[in-house]
Design a protein around this motif. Structure first.
Motif, mmCIF file in Angstrom:
data_model
loop_
_atom_site.group_PDB
_atom_site.id
_atom_site.type_symbol
_atom_site.label_atom_id
_atom_site.label_comp_id
_atom_site.label_asym_id
_atom_site.label_seq_id
_atom_site.Cartn_x
_atom_site.Cartn_y
_atom_site.Cartn_z
ATOM 1 N N ARG A 95 138.290 23.085 57.642
ATOM 2 C CA ARG A 95 137.850 22.436 56.405
ATOM 3 C C ARG A 95 137.427 20.989 56.661
ATOM 4 N N ARG A 96 138.153 20.300 57.538
ATOM 5 C CA ARG A 96 137.768 18.931 57.873
ATOM 6 C C ARG A 96 136.392 18.902 58.534
ATOM 7 N N TRP A 97 136.142 19.858 59.407
ATOM 8 C CA TRP A 97 134.830 19.925 60.042
ATOM 9 C C TRP A 97 133.739 20.227 59.011
ATOM 10 N N GLY A 98 134.037 21.094 58.083
ATOM 11 C CA GLY A 98 133.056 21.386 57.046
ATOM 12 C C GLY A 98 132.688 20.146 56.262
ATOM 13 N N ASN A 99 133.677 19.334 55.935
ATOM 14 C CA ASN A 99 133.409 18.085 55.212
ATOM 15 C C ASN A 99 132.622 17.107 56.079
ATOM 16 N N LEU A 112 131.385 26.157 56.396
ATOM 17 C CA LEU A 112 131.664 26.839 57.651
ATOM 18 C C LEU A 112 132.514 28.072 57.329
ATOM 19 N N PRO A 113 131.907 29.231 57.305
ATOM 20 C CA PRO A 113 132.655 30.432 56.904
ATOM 21 C C PRO A 113 133.752 30.768 57.901
ATOM 22 N N ILE A 114 134.725 31.508 57.445
ATOM 23 C CA ILE A 114 135.796 31.970 58.323
ATOM 24 C C ILE A 114 135.178 32.777 59.463
ATOM 25 N N GLY A 115 135.577 32.452 60.668
ATOM 26 C CA GLY A 115 135.020 33.071 61.861
ATOM 27 C C GLY A 115 133.982 32.211 62.557
ATOM 28 N N TRP A 116 133.545 31.127 61.906
ATOM 29 C CA TRP A 116 132.480 30.290 62.460
ATOM 30 C C TRP A 116 132.861 29.691 63.812
ATOM 31 N N PHE A 117 134.142 29.431 64.003
ATOM 32 C CA PHE A 117 134.601 28.844 65.262
ATOM 33 C C PHE A 117 134.814 29.909 66.346
ATOM 34 N N GLY A 118 134.463 31.136 66.025
ATOM 35 C CA GLY A 118 134.672 32.227 66.967
ATOM 36 C C GLY A 118 136.119 32.661 67.034
ATOM 37 N N GLU A 119 136.879 32.297 65.994
ATOM 38 C CA GLU A 119 138.309 32.585 66.013
ATOM 39 C C GLU A 119 138.602 34.028 65.614
ATOM 40 N N HIS A 134 124.978 26.030 71.053
ATOM 41 C CA HIS A 134 123.840 26.782 70.528
ATOM 42 C C HIS A 134 124.176 27.400 69.173
ATOM 43 N N TRP A 135 125.342 27.982 69.067
ATOM 44 C CA TRP A 135 125.781 28.643 67.836
ATOM 45 C C TRP A 135 125.895 27.649 66.687
ATOM 46 N N SER A 136 126.358 26.448 66.980
ATOM 47 C CA SER A 136 126.618 25.466 65.916
ATOM 48 C C SER A 136 125.336 24.949 65.268
ATOM 49 N N GLY A 137 124.301 24.760 66.095
ATOM 50 C CA GLY A 137 123.081 24.155 65.577
ATOM 51 C C GLY A 137 123.226 22.673 65.268
ATOM 52 N N GLU A 138 124.306 22.068 65.745
ATOM 53 C CA GLU A 138 124.583 20.661 65.480
ATOM 54 C C GLU A 138 124.290 19.817 66.719
ATOM 55 N N ALA A 139 123.671 18.662 66.518
ATOM 56 C CA ALA A 139 123.389 17.758 67.628
ATOM 57 C C ALA A 139 124.694 17.277 68.269
ATOM 58 N N GLN A 140 124.741 17.303 69.593
ATOM 59 C CA GLN A 140 125.891 16.826 70.367
ATOM 60 C C GLN A 140 127.201 17.461 69.898
ATOM 61 N N TRP A 141 127.147 18.715 69.546
ATOM 62 C CA TRP A 141 128.330 19.370 68.997
ATOM 63 C C TRP A 141 129.484 19.421 70.001
ATOM 64 N N VAL A 142 129.190 19.750 71.252
ATOM 65 C CA VAL A 142 130.260 19.843 72.242
ATOM 66 C C VAL A 142 130.951 18.497 72.406
ATOM 67 N N LYS A 143 130.179 17.418 72.444
ATOM 68 C CA LYS A 143 130.759 16.080 72.571
ATOM 69 C C LYS A 143 131.629 15.755 71.367
ATOM 70 N N ARG A 144 131.154 16.062 70.170
ATOM 71 C CA ARG A 144 131.924 15.756 68.957
ATOM 72 C C ARG A 144 133.205 16.581 68.901
ATOM 73 N N PHE A 145 133.097 17.846 69.227
ATOM 74 C CA PHE A 145 134.262 18.728 69.218
ATOM 75 C C PHE A 145 135.284 18.259 70.247
ATOM 76 N N THR A 146 134.785 17.842 71.415
ATOM 77 C CA THR A 146 135.673 17.361 72.470
ATOM 78 C C THR A 146 136.386 16.080 72.055
ATOM 79 N N MET A 147 135.657 15.156 71.462
ATOM 80 C CA MET A 147 136.267 13.888 71.049
ATOM 81 C C MET A 147 137.317 14.098 69.967
#
Length: 244
Positions: free
Chosen positions: A73-77, A83-90, A129-142
């Motif tokens: 939910r925080r990421w969605g905000n 971000l539907p349930i399952g979006w994180f590949g969970e 690729h799945w996220s479609g967000e710029a620098q997503w891996v960097k943001r997720f990592t941080m």
């Protein structure tokens, strides 16, 4: 050793469709969607689910992937999108439990299954690729809200609404987030001795963090030596001038 934490399974997710991704991977099973009823949990994962890239994903130490509903939910905000349930590949969306801060080796009883926290999720190009967000891996990592991979100790079934009971927490207290960030290599060294069942992937993560810190320490020492050298030379010149 606290074992009174608990959460709730919001949804159980399995592969909806394989995704075409660029590069060597080709196909990915990251597109997960909630499935109704109870789902059988086996040693290598959930019935109806699978892994395409078995070189980098899957196996007994990555059988089930859990993500916290609160983190999602925080990421969605933050992304200003749903971000539907399952979006994180969970496989498991869990509410009320700090999944990314779970202690490695902790055991969760869900339904009639017993799962063990085994590793953080490491974001990859497919996730980008799945996220479609710029620098997503960097943001997720941080952010380091990685979710947790789980090992299946007792097979059974899991369904939405099941309670997640933390029934064992190792005394070492080293969390999924600790391993992912690698901020304290001395702490991670304890993990190697304290958790004999950790995977080879986790051991390699610990070794990479140790090398990173060692390289940073050596670089810092070189900078310190280089900055001290001119001062030493100036001091020698001043001493020589005084003698003249």
């Amino acid at each position: 050793m606290r074992t009174d934490d608990s959460g709730e399974v919001v949804a159980v997710c399995v592969v909806h469709a394989e995704l075409d991704v660029p590069g060597r991977v080709g196909k990915s099973a990251i597109d997960k969607r909630p499935t109704p009823g109870r789902v059988a949990v086996r040693a290598l994962g959930l019935d109806g689910d699978h892994v395409c890239n078995t070189k980098d994903h899957g196996g007994v130490h990555q059988a089930v992937y859990a993500y916290a509903d609160e983190d999602a939910r925080r990421w969605g905000n933050a992304l200003d999108r749903e971000l539907p349930i399952g979006w994180f590949g969970e496989n498991l969306r869990i509410a009320g439990l700090a999944v990314s801060d779970a202690v490695l080796g902790a055991r969760w009883a869900i339904g009639d299954t017993l799962l063990e926290v085994s590793a953080p999720r490491v974001p990859c190009a497919t996730f980008q690729h799945w996220s479609g967000e710029a620098q997503w891996v960097k943001r997720f990592t941080m952010q380091a809200d990685t979710g947790a991979y789980l090992r299946v100790l007792t097979e059974g079934t899991i369904g939405a609404g099941d309670r997640v009971s933390v029934v064992h927490v190792p005394d070492h207290g080293i969390t999924v987030r600790d391993l992912f960030t690698g901020d304290d290599p001395d702490l991670l060294a304890i993990l190697l001795a304290a958790e004999p069942t950790i995977s080879d992937d986790v051991r390699r993560q610990v070794e990479r963090h140790a090398r990173r810190h060692a390289n940073a320490d050596r670089a810092a020492q070189r900078r310190a030596d280089e900055s001290a050298e001119p001062a030493t030379q100036r001091g020698t010149e001043l001493d020589t001038g005084a003698q003249l």
